[in-house]
Structures are given as structure tokens and as C-alpha cells.
Design a protein around this motif. Structure first.
Motif, PDB file in Angstrom:
ATOM      1  N   THR A 286     -19.864  -1.429  12.896  1.00 24.34           N
ATOM      2  CA  THR A 286     -19.632  -2.874  12.963  1.00 24.34           C
ATOM      3  C   THR A 286     -18.982  -3.407  11.695  1.00 24.34           C
ATOM      4  N   GLY A 287     -18.829  -2.553  10.698  1.00 17.67           N
ATOM      5  CA  GLY A 287     -18.435  -3.018   9.379  1.00 17.67           C
ATOM      6  C   GLY A 287     -19.635  -3.120   8.461  1.00 17.67           C
ATOM      7  N   GLU A 288     -20.811  -3.213   9.054  1.00 19.00           N
ATOM      8  CA  GLU A 288     -22.060  -3.256   8.295  1.00 19.00           C
ATOM      9  C   GLU A 288     -22.964  -2.079   8.657  1.00 19.00           C
ATOM     10  N   THR A 289     -23.135  -1.829   9.944  1.00 25.58           N
ATOM     11  CA  THR A 289     -24.020  -0.751  10.400  1.00 25.58           C
ATOM     12  C   THR A 289     -23.201   0.375  11.017  1.00 25.58           C
ATOM     13  N   LEU A 290     -23.650   1.609  10.769  1.00 26.55           N
ATOM     14  CA  LEU A 290     -22.976   2.807  11.250  1.00 26.55           C
ATOM     15  C   LEU A 290     -23.992   3.637  12.031  1.00 26.55           C
ATOM     16  N   ARG A 291     -23.654   3.978  13.255  1.00 22.79           N
ATOM     17  CA  ARG A 291     -24.589   4.671  14.127  1.00 22.79           C
ATOM     18  C   ARG A 291     -23.878   5.833  14.810  1.00 22.79           C
ATOM     19  N   MET A 292     -24.531   6.987  14.829  1.00 24.16           N
ATOM     20  CA  MET A 292     -23.983   8.181  15.467  1.00 24.16           C
ATOM     21  C   MET A 292     -24.952   8.671  16.536  1.00 24.16           C
ATOM     22  N   ARG A 293     -24.386   9.144  17.644  1.00 24.19           N
ATOM     23  CA  ARG A 293     -25.204   9.690  18.733  1.00 24.19           C
ATOM     24  C   ARG A 293     -24.595  11.012  19.183  1.00 24.19           C
ATOM     25  N   GLY A 294     -25.472  12.008  19.476  1.00 27.75           N
ATOM     26  CA  GLY A 294     -24.975  13.297  19.928  1.00 27.75           C
ATOM     27  C   GLY A 294     -26.100  14.233  20.315  1.00 27.75           C
ATOM     28  N   PRO A 295     -25.746  15.447  20.759  1.00 30.12           N
ATOM     29  CA  PRO A 295     -26.733  16.394  21.296  1.00 30.12           C
ATOM     30  C   PRO A 295     -27.420  17.222  20.215  1.00 30.12           C
ATOM     31  N   THR A 296     -28.533  17.822  20.596  1.00 32.03           N
ATOM     32  CA  THR A 296     -29.247  18.790  19.759  1.00 32.03           C
ATOM     33  C   THR A 296     -29.703  19.949  20.638  1.00 32.03           C
ATOM     34  N   THR A 297     -29.767  21.145  20.072  1.00 27.60           N
ATOM     35  CA  THR A 297     -30.197  22.324  20.818  1.00 27.60           C
ATOM     36  C   THR A 297     -31.047  23.212  19.926  1.00 27.60           C
ATOM     37  N   THR A 298     -32.201  23.639  20.444  1.00 25.52           N
ATOM     38  CA  THR A 298     -33.008  24.662  19.785  1.00 25.52           C
ATOM     39  C   THR A 298     -32.598  26.021  20.326  1.00 25.52           C
ATOM     40  N   VAL A 299     -32.262  26.954  19.437  1.00 22.64           N
ATOM     41  CA  VAL A 299     -31.756  28.257  19.860  1.00 22.64           C
ATOM     42  C   VAL A 299     -32.875  29.295  19.903  1.00 22.64           C
ATOM     43  N   PHE A 300     -33.573  29.491  18.794  1.00 20.17           N
ATOM     44  CA  PHE A 300     -34.698  30.427  18.776  1.00 20.17           C
ATOM     45  C   PHE A 300     -35.559  30.171  17.548  1.00 20.17           C
TER      46      PHE A 300
END
Length: 293
Positions: free
Chosen positions: A263-277
Motif C-alpha cells: 500500500t506504500g505503508e504495509t507490505l504483505r506476502m502470501r504463498g505456499p509451504t511444504t514439509t518434506v521430511f
């Protein structure tokens, strides 16, 4: 000394996760390098250590060590994996979580679909925030951004970069075709350029539309990775400041897709996660074996 560990990745950016809350972890550069070694260790871009917080307002302290053993300030893909790790290990059920990193606090929220959203904290654009020396360099205005022309060996012309600090430093360069661009050659030259006193993460972005880019990142201390969360944020922010992009931005990497809002003030990231072993490793024996090669 036997350590329990978990191997995870976020969009292909892979990590060895260590629980420093329930076991004693003294993570030296030698031990981090041994764990990260892809032939003789577990293999990872970074080693992530979860500890009790120093800040009483945080739930945990979260530390990041690159494959070369150096500790760094932030890792967006790692932050998402941190949340899943804490929940899966039963260290906390809180959602959202507040994590203490080297430069402050970040807030992370797990979604039911397995993705994690991270409030990434502040962004800065001044040379001093990246330990960057701009003296004598050519500059050019691009929208609301100032770009700097780096003299890079073997490059026919200056490499123009935007400076973005998201706890850790990023130089973002726009290219016409990110797959054809010589990232393997130019990336390390930018990453270790003498103008950056603490080195830099070198990002190469191709703009596909107002809300869509492709990205490759040559990371400081890790080399080119399949994805870089803070790099995706830096590229999106640089593109928005230059007037090339509008929030939200879809960032396609070799390892998967990330979504960035700024927004110019707040920065937000979204994405996947995976547990492998999960596994156990004798860290001292591992270090000794690699030292004797």
C-alpha cells in the motif's frame, strides 16, 4: 551431539528447520555450512533456527543462516515455513504469530488452505539502508524511484538497479526476458559488487502485466534459489514505485507463485509451504567428516 531437524520448502526455496526451544542448538557458521551442503549434508538454501524470544511481545525468535554460514536479517519464504513448523511441532497453536527477527517483529498468519501470509514490516529505499555507496554513479528517475547504474564486468552498459531494503538488502533489475538473461553470470557480480559493503540480493524481473511479473533472484550467500520471498516483495515494490505495476502483484518464480500486496505503508506476502521430511543428525560428526574431505 544429535539434533532433530525438519526439511521444508516454500515455493522451492528450501530450509533445514531447527527447534532451539526444546533442544540446545549452538549454530556456528561451520555447522550451518555442513547442514546446507547438498552432497554431504541435508541440503538447503538456508538454516532456520526457532528460539525463545528476547522481546517479551514476541512468540518466538526466528534466525536465518545462509548456506555459506552467514546470519542474515530476513527470509520471507522461511518465515512462512516457520509458522507451519511451529504449529506442526506443537510449539504453539497461536494464529497469527509474532516473530522476532534481527530487525524487529513480523506478524504471520496461517490459512486453512496451507498458505501463510506474512506482514513483512517496513521498506526503505535510501542507499545507507543497504550499505550502498552511490558516489559518482549515474542515476535516473523512474516514476517515484531513483535507479543507480552499476559498472559490472562484462556488461556492455551500466546495469540499472532499484534499491529496496526489507530488513535485508535487494537490488532489483528489470530485464526483457528473465529466462534468457544471464543471471548465472551477472547475478554474482551484482551480489558481490564492491558498492554494497554487506553484499546484496540481486533480483531480475520481467514485467508481464500490471499485476504480474516473472522473477529470478541470486541470493546473498546462497546463489540462485528457486524462489525468494523478500526478493519477490522487493521486485513488486520496485515495480510499483516505478509505475510499472499495481498492487496486488503475482510473482512467478521457478519454484512457484507468490502474491504481494503493498500500500506504500504495509507490505504483505502470501504463498505456499511444504514439509518434506524429518530426521536426526549427529552435527559434530557431520562437521568433522566434511572438514576431513
Amino acid at each position: 551431539m544429535i539434533w532433530n531437524f525438519t526439511k521444508m520448502h516454500g515455493a522451492g526455496n528450501d530450509f533445514v528447520m531447527l527447534d532451539g526451544v526444546r533442544q540446545s542448538i549452538q549454530l556456528t557458521p561451520e555447522r550451518a555450512r555442513a547442514l546446507a551442503d547438498r552432497h554431504f549434508g541435508v541440503g538447503a538454501d538456508q538454516i532456520l533456527l526457532v528460539e525463545d524470544p528476547l522481546d517479551p511481545s514476541a512468540d518466538f525468535r526466528y534466525r536465518i543462516f545462509n548456506a555459506d554460514g552467514g546470519e542474515v536479517e530476513h527470509c520471507g519464504n522461511g518465515a512462512r515455513c516457520f509458522v507451519r513448523f511451529v504449529h506442526e511441532q506443537g510449539l504453539s497453536r497461536r494464529n497469527p504469530l509474532r516473530a522476532e527477527i534481527a530487525t524487529g517483529l513480523i506478524v504471520l498468519t496461517a490459512a486453512e488452505n496451507g498458505e501463510v501470509a506474512v506482514d513483512m514490516g517496513h521498506t526503505w529505499f535510501t542507499p545507507e539502508r543497504l550499505a550502498f555507496d552511490p558516489r559518482g554513479l549515474p542515476t535516473r528517475a523512474s516514476g517515484g524511484d531513483t535507479q543507480y547504474g552499476l559498472d559490472v564486468a562484462d556488461a556492455a552498459a551500466p546495469v540499472w538497479c532499484s534499491l529496496v531494503a526489507i530488513s535485508n538488502p535487494h537490488a532489483v533489475m528489470q530485464v526483457d526476458d528473465v529466462e534468457a538473461y544471464p543471471v548465472a553470470r551477472i547475478g554474482p557480480l551484482v551480489e558481490s559488487h564492491p558498492r554494497f559493503a554487506q553484499r546484496v540480493n540481486a533480483g531480475f524481473m520481467q514485467v508481464l502485466g500490471r499485476h504480474h511479473i516473472r522473477l529470478r533472484v541470486y541470493e546473498r550467500g546462497a546463489g540462485e534459489t528457486l524462489a525468494c520471498g523478500t526478493g519477490a516483495c522487493a521486485a513488486a515494490v520496485a515495480g510499483i514505485r516505478r509505475g510499472l505495476l499495481d498492487s496486488p502483484v503475482q510473482v512467478d518464480t521457478h519454484g512457484g507463485t507468490l502474491h504481494i500486496e503493498w500500500t506504500g505503508e504495509t507490505l504483505r506476502m502470501r504463498g505456499p509451504t511444504t514439509t518434506v521430511f524429518q530426521g536426526q543428525i549427529d552435527i559434530d560428526a557431520l562437521v568433522a567428516t566434511q572438514a576431513g574431505r
